[in-house]
Design a protein around this motif. Sequence first.
Motif, PDB file in Angstrom:
ATOM      1  N   TYR A   1      -8.103   6.750   0.920  1.00 17.77           N
ATOM      2  CA  TYR A   1      -7.108   6.227  -0.022  1.00 17.77           C
ATOM      3  C   TYR A   1      -5.711   6.585   0.456  1.00 17.77           C
ATOM      4  O   TYR A   1      -5.323   7.743   0.452  1.00 17.77           O
ATOM      5  CB  TYR A   1      -7.334   6.794  -1.436  1.00 17.77           C
ATOM      6  CG  TYR A   1      -6.528   6.067  -2.503  1.00 17.77           C
ATOM      7  CD1 TYR A   1      -5.466   6.671  -3.146  1.00 17.77           C
ATOM      8  CD2 TYR A   1      -6.848   4.752  -2.860  1.00 17.77           C
ATOM      9  CE1 TYR A   1      -4.730   5.994  -4.123  1.00 17.77           C
ATOM     10  CE2 TYR A   1      -6.130   4.064  -3.831  1.00 17.77           C
ATOM     11  CZ  TYR A   1      -5.078   4.689  -4.464  1.00 17.77           C
ATOM     12  OH  TYR A   1      -4.365   4.017  -5.427  1.00 17.77           O
TER      13      TYR A   1
ATOM     14  N   LEU B   1      -1.541  -0.466  -1.282  1.00 17.50           N
ATOM     15  CA  LEU B   1      -2.526  -1.549  -1.291  1.00 17.50           C
ATOM     16  C   LEU B   1      -2.644  -2.206   0.078  1.00 17.50           C
ATOM     17  O   LEU B   1      -3.747  -2.430   0.584  1.00 17.50           O
ATOM     18  CB  LEU B   1      -2.117  -2.589  -2.343  1.00 17.50           C
ATOM     19  CG  LEU B   1      -2.856  -3.922  -2.365  1.00 17.50           C
ATOM     20  CD1 LEU B   1      -4.346  -3.737  -2.626  1.00 17.50           C
ATOM     21  CD2 LEU B   1      -2.239  -4.860  -3.410  1.00 17.50           C
TER      22      LEU B   1
ATOM     23  N   TYR C   1      -8.764  -0.967  -7.957  1.00 20.61           N
ATOM     24  CA  TYR C   1      -7.837  -0.355  -8.926  1.00 20.61           C
ATOM     25  C   TYR C   1      -8.254  -0.856 -10.301  1.00 20.61           C
ATOM     26  O   TYR C   1      -7.790  -1.888 -10.781  1.00 20.61           O
ATOM     27  CB  TYR C   1      -6.375  -0.700  -8.642  1.00 20.61           C
ATOM     28  CG  TYR C   1      -5.460   0.399  -9.161  1.00 20.61           C
ATOM     29  CD1 TYR C   1      -4.825   1.278  -8.294  1.00 20.61           C
ATOM     30  CD2 TYR C   1      -5.322   0.620 -10.529  1.00 20.61           C
ATOM     31  CE1 TYR C   1      -4.045   2.316  -8.764  1.00 20.61           C
ATOM     32  CE2 TYR C   1      -4.562   1.680 -11.010  1.00 20.61           C
ATOM     33  CZ  TYR C   1      -3.912   2.526 -10.130  1.00 20.61           C
ATOM     34  OH  TYR C   1      -3.142   3.574 -10.593  1.00 20.61           O
TER      35      TYR C   1
ATOM     36  N   ASN D   1      -8.210   5.421  -6.508  1.00 20.05           N
ATOM     37  CA  ASN D   1      -7.510   6.649  -6.906  1.00 20.05           C
ATOM     38  C   ASN D   1      -8.384   7.371  -7.929  1.00 20.05           C
ATOM     39  O   ASN D   1      -8.331   7.104  -9.121  1.00 20.05           O
ATOM     40  CB  ASN D   1      -6.138   6.319  -7.507  1.00 20.05           C
ATOM     41  CG  ASN D   1      -5.405   7.604  -7.900  1.00 20.05           C
ATOM     42  OD1 ASN D   1      -6.014   8.688  -7.935  1.00 20.05           O
ATOM     43  ND2 ASN D   1      -4.127   7.471  -8.210  1.00 20.05           N
TER      44      ASN D   1
HETATM   45  P1  FBP Z   1       4.091  -1.022  -5.624  1.00 22.29           P
HETATM   46  O1  FBP Z   1       4.402   0.141  -4.771  1.00 22.29           O
HETATM   47  O2  FBP Z   1       4.525  -2.306  -5.071  1.00 22.29           O
HETATM   48  O3  FBP Z   1       4.502  -0.857  -7.039  1.00 22.29           O
HETATM   49  O4  FBP Z   1       2.479  -1.178  -5.592  1.00 22.29           O
HETATM   50  C1  FBP Z   1       1.605  -0.584  -6.266  1.00 22.29           C
HETATM   51  C2  FBP Z   1       0.882   0.508  -5.478  1.00 22.29           C
HETATM   52  O5  FBP Z   1       1.768   1.369  -4.855  1.00 22.29           O
HETATM   53  C3  FBP Z   1      -0.136  -0.020  -4.484  1.00 22.29           C
HETATM   54  O6  FBP Z   1       0.377  -0.269  -3.241  1.00 22.29           O
HETATM   55  C4  FBP Z   1      -1.117   1.150  -4.417  1.00 22.29           C
HETATM   56  O7  FBP Z   1      -2.385   0.767  -4.027  1.00 22.29           O
HETATM   57  C5  FBP Z   1      -1.090   1.669  -5.833  1.00 22.29           C
HETATM   58  O8  FBP Z   1       0.120   1.221  -6.425  1.00 22.29           O
HETATM   59  C6  FBP Z   1      -1.119   3.149  -5.857  1.00 22.29           C
HETATM   60  O9  FBP Z   1      -1.156   3.524  -7.200  1.00 22.29           O
HETATM   61  P2  FBP Z   1      -1.533   5.048  -7.604  1.00 22.29           P
HETATM   62  O10 FBP Z   1      -0.414   5.888  -7.104  1.00 22.29           O
HETATM   63  O11 FBP Z   1      -1.646   5.011  -9.092  1.00 22.29           O
HETATM   64  O12 FBP Z   1      -2.821   5.349  -6.967  1.00 22.29           O
END
Ligand code: FBP
Length: 426
Positions: free
Chosen positions: A337, A341, A357, A304
């Motif tokens: 992206y 995850l 990340y 990100n």
């Molecule tokens: P959760 O949705 O289970 O809280 O997981 C975290 C997550 O959504 C990951 O799947 C993803 O890679 C990341 O956070 C995305 O974070 P950001 O929006 O900060 O890029």
Amino acid sequence: MALAQRSTLKNAAAQRTRSAAAPRVAFSSPVVAQLRQAAQTVRAAQQPAAQRNVKAQAAAVEATQAKTEVYNKSQFELYTLTTWLLQEQRKGKIDSELATVISSISLACKQIAAAVGRSGISSLTGVAGTGENVQGEEQKKLDVISNDIFCNCLRMSGRTGVIASEEEATPVAVEETDSGNYIVVFDPLDGSSNIDAGISVGSIFGIYEPSISVGSIFGIYEPSETCMVDGDLDQSLEACITNVCQPGKNLLVAGYCLYSSCHTMVLTIGDGVYGFTLDPYVGEFVLTHNRIQVPEVGKIYSFNEGNYAMWDEPTKKYMDSLKDPAKWGGKPYSARYIGSLVGDFHRTLLYGGIYGYPGDAKNKNGKLRLLYECAPMSFIAEQAGGMGSTGKERVLDIQPTEVHQRVPLMIGSKKEVEYYESFYKN
Ligand code: FBP
């Protein structure tokens, strides 16, 4: 002499002259093969790099699937997850209780796949209205539903002792089991920020053996929702936490289920990585990816970049280097992206590359949770020939100190993760 006869004789005579003239080259001869090879090389050189890249990616996936065909001999002979588990039991790789736990998780994933698929129709989108979870995130309806589904399936398996979920503040001790005390950690619905837009989401899970006997927990309290005891609460909760807070290298099983254009469960029991795709017609996970190997290199990064300004210098330098065409023969890395995850990791596992990340000025340890996100995914990555690192250390070596602890995560192709780590070594 009839006309037809005359013309056949004529053709035969003409043929004889031709072949007498030309050297006799059998079509299967090495010469032809060389010619074909030369032609292919010329054609390949003419193909733009991107096309070659797509071909390489497709070849990587095809190779994995080709290895799978041996299993599905006839179109009606389905090599399902259950069949595979039975085979692994026969090989003594897992015991029947662990197989039961994995089956109960696959049942949970089927239910969640159905709920996700119908979320728009059955008004399962939007927030649950249950306020924030222990992460300080507003719980989505499907977060709560997926969590209930996982807890129920694990409880019903009668083979789990303690379960720890992203959606539960503390580990949950399951009713005294008739046998098998496996510890299951899981993120019931990962990437839930994408759910209302119908973008790929997933579930992540890891299974441990108890580090201390689960019986010692049960000896001292009535089974109930959480680690309520009639004796010293701290002791029993502590026992639960001790059981779930194990380093990833103790994992017996790790896996995830991707809910997307197709629903795929990817799993390792410590002997390679396998992919099973949900066949909507028979409702079974069918083996589609046999012994997945993540390509050693892959020019795709998944970060990100919105957080770039808050990253530390080594990570900024690393990201700048990926974008410098001069460094990579004129073609910089591609950015991909999804923001979930499971989706980003699944693509990385099949095509190669790196998902990252990092920590940043706002979240020193990044966003992802060690126990039920980073450790299970790192176990899968390592089992597929890749790596899972914080950028400075192996994720699987980290001893968790809290159930919802966060760590930076760099995961994917070995060479790509090592390249990232090199920026912290200089
Ligand atoms: P959760 O949705 O289970 O809280 O997981 C975290 C997550 O959504 C990951 O799947 C993803 O890679 C990341 O956070 C995305 O974070 P950001 O929006 O900060 O890029």
